[in-house]
Design an enzyme around this catalytic site. Structure first.
Site, PDB file in Angstrom:
ATOM      1  CG  HIS A 114     -43.957 -18.404 -22.498  1.00 54.55           C
ATOM      2  ND1 HIS A 114     -44.059 -19.062 -23.683  1.00 54.55           N
ATOM      3  CD2 HIS A 114     -45.151 -19.064 -21.857  1.00 54.55           C
ATOM      4  CE1 HIS A 114     -44.870 -19.930 -23.636  1.00 54.55           C
ATOM      5  NE2 HIS A 114     -45.484 -19.872 -22.560  1.00 54.55           N
ATOM      6  CD  GLU A 159     -51.227 -18.944 -24.823  1.00 52.64           C
ATOM      7  OE1 GLU A 159     -51.432 -19.054 -23.773  1.00 52.64           O
ATOM      8  OE2 GLU A 159     -51.135 -19.872 -25.811  1.00 52.64           O
TER       9      GLU A 159
END
Ligand code: GCO
Length: 411
Positions: A114, A159
């Site tokens: 992350h 992402e």
């Protein structure tokens, strides 16, 4: 009033990321960046909300509120603090965290990366170096060997498309700031070799990250454990304003489809949405002064999640899990309302036959919002950073009750 009952086994939860909540993640590149002279970070992460030590009561609290799932990330910089040197103690730490989830009837949704990257990897070019997929797979394999039997859902990377999104939103290019040169020097690389996951919007980086995802996907499927594997994307609901149709289509391609098309055959895609983006003939149209915004400057537009679920599902053709959705605000009643409308959009998607497996809000706790520091409040649980005391907000009770009942009512 209309009542909607969610599918059996629907996942309900909240999300966090290691660096944003654990504290003292000193072997990560972010820790270095936060302390550079002239840093663009508003403040350093410091102790964060000390989730590293407080996870037992934090996980118990999430269960008590009514949730059945918790998404968090394990920290590569802790597990492999030097190239090829793995920490058994840190793997054991995460094993205890996973066990705590199961003790409380919570399904752990584990993200392997992350945003933060070990500092040693940045000295080798980070996410612009062609050997990084191999290094990432080695870490994932090692971690999965230790933890796999306790994992319920795995997200490889979080992402990878964020830099492309930022490049459309920010009024300047991060790679052209003095900070970029200072950061490159700190890691001993040339500015165009600074492979920072969150900030480099180049096709080469997209390819390297997607290759890393593919390798991690295979490693995770070879066991131990048997769980769905996917990645998560930052998706805004892209809408064309007058005359903006072709620009909006171009944005949809760059921000979403160049990634979504690569995910066909994965077990799911994690959809992470906060707002919409209106696109005119010359690009993004910023919301005007009369428009209500979150603390990040994005429009209050809870229906965005429905748009991005539909788009992701139609392009990737795989199940969707909402792995992040929320509203940063000091006004928790506005956040609660945001969830009400967002869930109505999710329910509409389900009624239309779209395979949505769960809804995990961002975020479980107020936490370290990267370059913005601790000011933006995304949490459903407030944290006093002096005493580290947790206080659930009304939105936490509301969402927890929906989770427990697995149903909600709409106007
Ligand atoms: C992200 C991240 C989170 C952020 C959140 C709010 O998705 O960008 O997963 O780390 O905190 O999105 O900006």
């Amino acid at each position: 009033m209309k009542e909607y009952i969610f599918p059996k086994d629907f996942m309900w939860g909240a999300s966090t990321a290691a660096h944003q909540v654990e504290g003292n993640n000193i072997n990560s590149e972010s820790w270095v960046l936060e302390h550079l002279p002239g840093t663009i970070y508003a403040e350093p992460s410091g102790d964060a909300i000390d989730h590293y030590h407080r996870y037992p009561s934090d996980i118990a609290l999430l269960a008590e509120l009514g949730f059945n799932s918790y998404r968090f990330s394990i920290e590569w910089a802790r597990i492999e603090p030097e190239d090829g040197e793995f920490s058994y103690a840190e793997l054991e730490h995460y094993r205890r965290m996973l066990a705590a989830c199961h003790e409380h009837g919570i399904k752990p949704v584990v993200t392997f990366h992350h945003f933060t990257t070990p500092r040693w990897l940045m000295r080798q070019g980070g996410w612009l170096d062609e050997k990084t997929p191999e290094r990432f797979a080695r870490y994932v394999e090692r971690a999965a060997k230790h933890l796999g039997d306790l994992i319920s859902v795995a997200c490889t990377v979080n992402e990878p498309n964020l830099p492309v999104l930022l490049s459309k939103i920010l009024p300047f290019k991060i790679e052209e700031t003095p900070f970029w040169n200072t950061a490159a020097q700190a890691f001993g690389v040339l500015p165009d070799q600074l492979g920072l996951f969150q900030f480099v919007a180049r096709p080469r980086m997209r390819e390297i990250i997607l290759a890393a995802h593919r390798r991690a996907f295979d490693a995770l499927h070879s066991g131990p454990g048997s769980f769905p594997v996917g990645l998560t994307l930052a998706l805004v609901d892209i809408q064309a304003a007058e005359g903006g149709e072709s620009k909006a289509a171009e944005f949809r391609r760059e921000l979403a489809d160049d990634y979504l098309e690569q995910l066909r055959g994965d077990d799911f895609v994690g959809v992470q949405t906060y707002s919409r983006m209106l696109v005119g003939p010359h690009g993004m149209i910023r919301p005007g002064d009369d428009v209500e915004k979150n603390q990040m400057g994005e429009e209050y537009y809870p229906e965005a999640i429905g748009g991005t679920i539909r788009h992701a599902s139609s392009v990737a053709g795989i199940p969707v899990i909402v792995t992040e959705n929320g509203f940063s605000s000091t006004d928790d009643f506005r956040r609660l309302e945001y969830f009400q409308y967002a869930l109505r959009s999710v329910a509409n998607c389900l009624e239309d036959g779209i395979d949505v497996r769960g809804y995990l809000c961002w975020s479980a706790f107020d936490n370290f919002e990267w370059i913005s520091g601790y000011r933006p409040l995304f949490g459903i649980i407030a944290v006093d950073r002096e005493t580290q005391q947790r206080s659930p907000k009304p939105s936490a009770y509301w969402l927890g009750n929906v989770a427990r009942a697995n149903r909600t009512q709409f106007k």
